[in-house]
Design an enzyme around this catalytic site. Structure first.
Site, PDB file in Angstrom:
ATOM      1  N   PRO A  94     -43.602  33.633 -38.741  1.00 25.59           N
ATOM      2  CA  PRO A  94     -42.490  34.583 -38.819  1.00 25.59           C
ATOM      3  C   PRO A  94     -42.808  35.920 -38.135  1.00 25.59           C
ATOM      4  O   PRO A  94     -43.970  36.274 -37.979  1.00 25.59           O
ATOM      5  CB  PRO A  94     -42.315  34.786 -40.323  1.00 25.59           C
ATOM      6  CG  PRO A  94     -43.652  34.472 -40.908  1.00 25.59           C
ATOM      7  CD  PRO A  94     -44.271  33.451 -40.024  1.00 25.59           C
ATOM      8  N   ASP A 111     -42.953  29.975 -19.194  1.00 23.48           N
ATOM      9  CA  ASP A 111     -41.788  29.839 -20.077  1.00 23.48           C
ATOM     10  C   ASP A 111     -40.877  31.057 -19.966  1.00 23.48           C
ATOM     11  O   ASP A 111     -40.401  31.585 -20.969  1.00 23.48           O
ATOM     12  CB  ASP A 111     -42.242  29.629 -21.530  1.00 23.48           C
ATOM     13  CG  ASP A 111     -41.133  29.019 -22.383  1.00 23.48           C
ATOM     14  OD1 ASP A 111     -40.132  28.526 -21.807  1.00 23.48           O
ATOM     15  OD2 ASP A 111     -41.256  29.043 -23.625  1.00 23.48           O
TER      16      ASP A 111
END
Ligand SMILES: *[C@@H]1O[C@H](CO)[C@@H](O)[C@H](O)[C@H]1NC(C)=O
Ligand SMILES: *[C@@H]1O[C@H](CO)[C@@H](O)[C@H](O)[C@H]1NC(C)=O
Ligand SMILES: *[C@@H]1O[C@H](CO)[C@@H](O)[C@H](O)[C@H]1NC(C)=O
Ligand SMILES: *[C@@H]1O[C@H](CO)[C@@H](O)[C@H](O)[C@H]1NC(C)=O
Ligand SMILES: *[C@@H]1O[C@H](CO)[C@@H](O)[C@H](O)[C@H]1NC(C)=O
Ligand SMILES: *[C@@H]1O[C@H](CO)[C@@H](O)[C@H](O)[C@H]1NC(C)=O
Ligand SMILES: *[C@@H]1O[C@H](CO)[C@@H](O)[C@H](O)[C@H]1NC(C)=O
Ligand SMILES: *[C@@H]1O[C@H](CO)[C@@H](O)[C@H](O)[C@H]1NC(C)=O
Length: 807
Positions: free
Chosen positions: A507, A619
């Site tokens: 997270p 990416d």
């Protein structure tokens, strides 16, 4: 033109001798045997304008003026005897040979007159449908030969077809003068001029003081003019010759009634008559806001109306007097943080989205290309900046500034580029940041992820390592370690309310340090311990990477089982959340989008080019481009980034990771990746930024094409502009937009060798090189991605493709 009673006896005598005939029907002309009494009017041929005696407001004074015949409310556009009103209703207007127009009072004294230098045989006064009052030879209606015309002696209003500017032959300047009050047309506090000291621009003055400036002319409009869309009802432009320089307008739609007026408070307003409401509507105000106040932010200051306070310094400039700046006195402006040293060879840095600075101390050349401008400006140490003189069509010519640059503001639409002279050391942004922060491990998240625990291991077990590393690299870098308690406090004990999202590695929380700095905290799950030494080497290298377009790592926190990375917080989150959101996308206007493309390009160039270490991101995509408060992009998430050794050009991998839609064909199909795979992803992002649409999941009318295919088809048909996000269509500079699409297509070409390097891309963005024609993109249909065998063959860059090439 003041009243004069001397030597007028000739005229007065003449008056008594003449048989004076009063005019009765509507006529547009009077000759020397006719007079116009108070109460009579001249009406232009088409009934557009009317000339006669009037009293403004509640005044009882009488003036001779021109107003719209068909519009109620007596909108006066010109006044003859501004400073010498008649006090009774018994004045007359009269043409007197040899070419004198006069207003006389009831005792037949001249209260106002005009004199022409030319002697006329048979002068007549005529009111034209344009609103121009002309004195001319009866038999000669050639405008070039008018003896006198009111369009050269303006009051507070210009009408379409007024030539606003200078006539060098007569020495006359047509400019506007505000009225004193609504009841007194005598000269008020303000004037509005076309200033031709340098390249022409508009200036509003209060006495001799410039209060507002608009321009200079850029081939399309005056730079910085608000909401200047291409107006379909008017054509306008700048005319320059040896004899004259003027701004002109012509009504295309003659039914639209419009005027430009300088108000008593010094605001230039364009107004249009709206029949439905029977009133004038203002649709342009100059100054538009406080940022149009002349020189508000001083030299090299930059006014941004969205900021509070509005004044700031241009990037790489600092307030000249920080104390004044704090006291909101910006008049001293800014100075370069690194002083110029011409003998060392200066450079030019591009600043975009601005209203061009005051052009009074400028020079121009209409023939040079932008590259030649740079060379020319570089030659003269007092040449402080240059820009393209004419941005219409493909752009041409140069405008050079000498002396300090003043009166610059940010524009959200129609902003321009300017190239400002800077010390050569400013070109390289490396290594000039605050010393405190230190291992700006900026990016390289992936490596840190992989090796974080090993790093920790080294830090703990071999306390000397850091020292060694530091010594051996002779640099001041170290990664600050944060206490768990500090981070826990900053994130409200990892409160669910602080959670920003869930990344692949754990997270992410928002937090605030005690000093007020916002941070983003990535709480990691356990990672492997492999490749320890090798990894440490790289981390030390990477520690030196820092770039404003890479998201910055502030430090880490390692305690017990907890491993966390602390980043600078990006208030605008990621690009995809704005770009593809129907309401939020309007936050990204054209200059901002260009800024994002530019920033990402520079960030990528930096990681590809760094001499010691080359990094492939692998990416790059909209969701990995974070935006700071100014919408400056920062590349993030180097989770799968790979470093390249020197001499290593291409890497093969059996494990293809990345995001569908952004992956180049050679990588997706063959697992081959190189810097050119990043260039491909960058190209996809550019096309997404221009179009506001995602590449994957894109649907055009032509169902099987993806965004790349669609862009390619439009490009081949010369219809690239249709790709543009509808929110951008109006304000964007078409030339810039087309160029960006073209560049995007070059980046997504099927064959990696055809794609430009990021260095070339940056040069393209700086308009430094011409763009070659684009070849077919890779993966341009949705099917391509699945029918891999068709491209799996080695014909990827072979003849097959060449045959498919258009034109
Ligand atoms: C002025 O115009 C009137 C009416 O058209 C005409 O009778 C008169 O002869 C003209 N005078 C001159 C000097 O042309
Ligand atoms: C007419 O104008 C003259 C000169 O300006 C002035 O001296 C005179 O007082 C005026 N007469 C009237 C009645 O306004
Ligand atoms: C008008 O101008 C001419 C030539 O410039 C000059 O001779 C004449 O005196 C002027 N007339 C008046 C009334 O000023
Ligand atoms: C400019 O003015 C000069 C002098 O009045 C004249 O001879 C020439 O024809 C003018 N040129 C143009 C282009 O109007
Ligand atoms: C013009 O300036 C004077 C003196 O500063 C001032 O008193 C007056 O109000 C101003 N007029 C307008 C219309 O702003
Ligand atoms: C400019 O650079 C030259 C050469 O490096 C140096 O000799 C000179 O002192 C510098 N001048 C200034 C004002 O810094
Ligand atoms: C600029 O270019 C035009 C057209 O190519 C040419 O006629 C003109 O002489 C050139 N002017 C200068 C100053 O080189
Ligand atoms: C540089 O430009 C200025 C302003 O045009 C000029 O006065 C000066 O002579 C030029 N210097 C050189 C060395 O050309």
């Amino acid at each position: 033109m003041k009243k004069s009673t001397k030597d007028m006896s000739f005229i007065i005598v003449l008056l008594f001798l003449l048989s004076i005939s009063k005019i009765s029907t509507a006529i547009d002309t009077i000759n020397t045997t006719q007079i116009l009494r108070d109460g009579d009017t001249l009406v232009s041929y088409g009934g557009v304008f009317e000339l006669g005696f009037f009293s403004p407001g509640n005044s009882r004074n009488r003036y001779v003026g021109i107003w719209y015949k068909k519009i109620p409310g007596n909108t006066v556009v010109w006044v003859a005897n501004k400073e010498t009103p008649l006090t009774s209703v018994s004045g007359i207007l009269k043409v007197i040979e040899p070419g004198l127009l006069a207003i006389l009072n009831n005792t037949n004294n001249i209260v106002w007159f005009l004199n022409t230098s030319t002697v006329a045989q048979n002068p007549i006064l005529q009111l034209l449908d344009s609103g121009n009052l002309v004195l001319r030879e009866a038999r000669d209606d050639n405008p070039e030969n008018f003896l006198w015309q009111s369009f050269e002696y303006l009051s507070d209003t210009t009408l379409p077809s007024t030539k606003f500017g200078l006539n060098y032959v007569t020495g006359r300047e047509s400019f506007l003068t505000s009225w004193k009050t609504n009841e007194d047309p005598s000269p008020g506090n303000f004037t509005f001029h076309l200033d031709t000291t340098g390249y022409p621009q508009g200036i509003i003055k209060r006495g001799n003081l410039i209060v507002c400036r608009i321009g200079p002319w850029n081939g399309i409009r005056l730079s910085g003019i608000p909401n200047a869309r291409q107006d379909p009802t008017y054509a306008y432009g700048l005319f320059m010759s040896k004899n004259r320089t003027y701004y002109w307008e012509e009504a295309i739609d003659k039914s639209v009634i419009s005027r430009v007026t300088l108000s008593q408070s010094g605001v230039v307003q364009r107004m249009t008559w709206v029949d439905r409401i029977q009133d004038w509507v203002v649709y342009l105000n100059i100054p538009a806001d406080i940022c149009d106040t002349y020189k508000l932010c001083g030299a090299y200051g930059r006014c941004n109306i969205g900021n509070s306070p509005s004044c700031g310094c241009l990037d790489k400039f600092v307030p000249k007097d920080a104390q004044d700046w704090i006291r909101s006195d910006w008049s001293n402006g800014c100075i370069r943080r690194t002083p110029l040293n011409c003998s060392k060879g200066d450079v030019f840095l591009k600043y975009s989205g601005i209203k061009l600075p005051d052009s009074r101390y400028s020079r121009f050349n209409k023939n040079m290309t932008i590259e030649e401008c740079k060379v020319e400006c570089l030659k003269n140490c007092s040449c402080m900046a240059y820009t393209q003189l004419d941005i219409s069509k493909e752009g041409s010519g140069c405008l050079f500034w000498f002396g300090d640059l003043v009166d610059i503001r940010d524009l959200s639409v129609n902003g321009q580029d300017i190239y400002i002279r800077m010390a050569s050391s400013e070109f390289d942004t490396k290594g000039k940041r605050r010393k405190l922060l230190i291992l700006s491990l900026t990016s390289l998240m992936g490596m840190i992820l992989l090796g974080l625990s090993s790093m920790l291991y080294y830090w703990k077990k071999k306390k000397s390592y850091k020292k060694t590393a530091r010594a051996s690299h002779n640099e001041d870098h170290e990664l600050p370690l944060f206490d768990l308690s500090t981070i826990s406090k900053a994130t409200n004990n990892f409160s669910i309310n602080n959670k920003l999202g869930q990344g692949g590695y754990g997270p992410v929380y928002k937090g605030m340090l005690e000093d007020g700095q916002d941070i983003a905290v990535k709480r990691l799950s356990k990672t492997s311990m492999q490749g320890l030494d090798e990894f440490m080497n790289e981390v030390i290298c990477i520690a030196k990477l820092q770039h404003r377009n890479l998201v910055k790592l502030l430090g880490c926190c390692i305690q017990g089982q907890e491993k966390m990375l602390i980043y600078e917080y990006m208030p605008n989150k990621s690009l995809d959340l704005i770009l593809f959101d129907q309401t939020r996308c309007t936050l990204l206007n054209w200059p901002k989008r260009l800024q994002v493309v530019n920033g990402v390009a520079r960030g990528l160039m930096y990681i590809h080019q760094d001499s010691r270490l080359r990094i492939i991101h692998r990416d790059l995509k909209a969701s990995n481009i974070l935006l700071d408060i100014d919408m400056d992009p920062k590349i993030s998430d180097f989770g799968i980034a790979r470093t390249f050794r020197e001499n290593e050009n291409e890497v093969l991998t059996s494990k293809v990771v990345g995001t569908y839609g952004y992956m180049s064909p050679e990588y997706a199909v063959h697992g081959r990746f190189s810097v050119k795979s990043d260039v491909f992803s960058f190209g996809v992002s550019v096309l997404e930024i221009v179009s506001g649409k995602r590449n994957s999941g894109f649907s055009a009318e032509d169902q099987h094409l993806n965004l790349l295919g669609h862009a390619w088809t439009l490009y081949k048909d010369g219809r690239s502009f249709e790709l543009v996000d509808p929110y951008l269509r109006d304000p964007a500079n078409p030339f810039e937009v087309l160029r960006l699409i073209h560049m995007g297509l070059l980046c997504v070409q099927q064959c990696p060798d055809d794609r430009p390097s990021m260095t070339t891309v940056v040069a393209m963005l700086d308009n430094e090189i011409a763009l070659p024609p684009a070849n077919q993109p890779g993966f341009f249909t949705e099917r391509d991605a699945f029918l891999t065998e068709s491209i799996a063959s080695n014909s990827l860059c072979g003849t097959t493709i060449t045959q498919l090439e258009p034109r």
